[in-house]
Design an enzyme around this catalytic site. Sequence first.
Site, mmCIF file in Angstrom:
data_model
loop_
_atom_site.group_PDB
_atom_site.id
_atom_site.type_symbol
_atom_site.label_atom_id
_atom_site.label_comp_id
_atom_site.label_asym_id
_atom_site.label_seq_id
_atom_site.Cartn_x
_atom_site.Cartn_y
_atom_site.Cartn_z
ATOM 1 N N SER A 1 0.888 -1.276 -0.245
ATOM 2 C CA SER A 1 0.037 0.140 0.027
ATOM 3 C C SER A 1 0.886 1.374 0.028
ATOM 4 C CB SER A 1 -0.931 0.017 1.223
ATOM 5 O OG SER A 1 -1.583 1.172 1.438
ATOM 6 N N TYR B 1 -1.471 -0.531 10.717
ATOM 7 C CA TYR B 1 -1.456 -1.191 9.445
ATOM 8 C C TYR B 1 -0.485 -0.830 8.607
ATOM 9 C CZ TYR B 1 -3.518 -1.381 4.702
ATOM 10 O OH TYR B 1 -3.267 -1.577 3.397
ATOM 11 N N LYS C 1 2.641 -3.554 6.577
ATOM 12 C CA LYS C 1 2.632 -3.668 5.083
ATOM 13 C C LYS C 1 4.110 -3.326 4.884
ATOM 14 C CE LYS C 1 -1.455 -4.342 3.543
ATOM 15 N NZ LYS C 1 -1.690 -5.665 3.078
HETATM 16 C C1 WQD Z 1 -9.708 9.140 1.043
HETATM 17 C C2 WQD Z 1 -10.108 10.731 0.921
HETATM 18 C C3 WQD Z 1 -10.206 11.386 3.245
HETATM 19 C C4 WQD Z 1 -14.132 9.085 4.011
HETATM 20 C C5 WQD Z 1 -6.837 4.615 3.300
HETATM 21 C C6 WQD Z 1 -5.802 3.717 3.804
HETATM 22 C C7 WQD Z 1 -4.915 3.254 2.631
HETATM 23 C C8 WQD Z 1 -5.614 2.361 1.646
HETATM 24 C C9 WQD Z 1 -6.932 3.210 1.083
HETATM 25 C C10 WQD Z 1 -5.535 0.126 2.161
HETATM 26 C C11 WQD Z 1 -9.296 11.533 2.289
HETATM 27 C C12 WQD Z 1 -11.751 11.645 2.564
HETATM 28 C C13 WQD Z 1 -12.791 9.605 3.519
HETATM 29 C C14 WQD Z 1 -15.133 9.981 4.570
HETATM 30 C C15 WQD Z 1 -13.818 11.819 3.642
HETATM 31 N N1 WQD Z 1 -6.326 1.103 2.146
HETATM 32 N N2 WQD Z 1 -12.767 11.059 3.158
HETATM 33 N N3 WQD Z 1 -15.028 11.256 4.176
HETATM 34 O O1 WQD Z 1 -7.405 7.354 3.952
HETATM 35 O O2 WQD Z 1 -6.535 7.881 1.454
HETATM 36 O O3 WQD Z 1 -6.457 5.531 2.322
HETATM 37 O O4 WQD Z 1 -7.684 3.690 2.234
HETATM 38 O O5 WQD Z 1 -4.701 -0.171 1.676
HETATM 39 O O6 WQD Z 1 -3.942 2.463 3.066
HETATM 40 O O7 WQD Z 1 -5.109 4.705 4.539
HETATM 41 O O8 WQD Z 1 -8.502 6.663 2.049
HETATM 42 O O9 WQD Z 1 -11.042 6.542 1.288
HETATM 43 O O10 WQD Z 1 -10.412 6.803 3.620
HETATM 44 O O11 WQD Z 1 -10.143 8.532 2.127
HETATM 45 O O12 WQD Z 1 -13.815 13.232 3.452
HETATM 46 O O13 WQD Z 1 -15.952 9.463 4.915
HETATM 47 O O14 WQD Z 1 -11.386 10.916 1.428
HETATM 48 O O15 WQD Z 1 -10.200 12.521 4.265
HETATM 49 O O16 WQD Z 1 -9.024 12.782 1.889
HETATM 50 P P1 WQD Z 1 -7.187 6.871 2.386
HETATM 51 P P2 WQD Z 1 -10.094 7.000 2.362
#
Ligand code: WQD
Length: 338
Positions: free
Chosen positions: A124, A148, A152
């Site tokens: 990741s 997490y 990885k």
């Molecule tokens: C994306 C954007 C949030 C939810 C994570 C893990 C990473 C990978 C993918 C496994 C960010 C914003 C999100 C919400 C929001 N997983 N957001 N409201 O955090 O980039 O990555 O998932 O490998 O390891 O860290 O993904 O989809 O949670 O967030 O505003 O309800 O959407 O702030 O900018 P992230 P995400």
Amino acid sequence: MSILVTGATGFIGSHFCVEALAQGLDLVLVDNFENSSEKVLDKIELLTGVKPDFHQVDLRDTEKLESLFKDYSFESVVHFAGYKAVGESSADPLMYYRNNIVGSLNLLEMMKRYEVNNLVFSSSATVYSDPVFNPYTEEHRKLPINPYGNTKSMFEDIMQDYAAANPHFSAVPLRYFNPIGAHPSGEMGEDPKGIPNNLMPFITKVAVGQLKELQVFGDDYDTVDGTGVRDYIHVMDLAEGHIRAIAFAENNTGYTPINLGAGKGYSVLEVIKAFEQQNNTSVPYKVVARRAGDLAQYWADATRAKDLLDWETQLTIEDMVKDSWGWQKKYPNGFNDC
Ligand code: WQD
């Protein structure tokens, strides 16, 4: 010679299996169903016409794991199995280390015992953490900021050390950016348990009326519109990237980390807008405080994937939001509706 697929009924694993079986690869599927539905197996058969061998095995059960390696002659392993919720990993780090590290170590030790020399690993972009430079290349320093991400990065290091000690071994960790989307048939997709952590499943649950509104975690970042920017990649493009990585692993040796991303970023508001426009639906949202641990923006430099795998993303953000919605609209309760 078969390819062992761990975590085969998870979101990424299942879409890989559909694509790989459609291309004629000989797969043996394994999962413990802790974070996935066994109904996914019926979907894989529905979409490919193939009923691949499946075994319910937990990688922490070394006896059942060894019986697999005795019964089959594996050429390669694609290792998807692992817990992946960032917040949960901070709440219960030992659960993450036991599952993600001990489970993966059991797998690697069994590969050593049965001389299986090709490993493609579901890693990741979270291993990079705070960007020193954007876009991330594979040389960017690793500095995970949650258990997490640590699991990885640690297993990547274990693969690197093992490859250094075993010249015939090929280790290819694939560093995913943000996988979203679903199978274009709408028959499979992301199906998180409970309240989704990630953006796209939350959006689709709001759009289908199961959640009231999306909380946008901050609009005061130094980005195009103040909201977080991420490199979203269609799960079908990700599946193809794994197929290319298996071929690369089988024809090379050594440790080769590779980014799998589109090489461009979209903000939260841009994703919402694309979703609404493509699907002619609305996603009510409210801007709230930033989420702890979130970064402002990052995206992939995917040059190495192009150079070594002849792979780059083919599907657009419009394809991603269309296919995510196609799955959720058809099955509002995910695999529980199947
Ligand atoms: C994306 C954007 C949030 C939810 C994570 C893990 C990473 C990978 C993918 C496994 C960010 C914003 C999100 C919400 C929001 N997983 N957001 N409201 O955090 O980039 O990555 O998932 O490998 O390891 O860290 O993904 O989809 O949670 O967030 O505003 O309800 O959407 O702030 O900018 P992230 P995400």
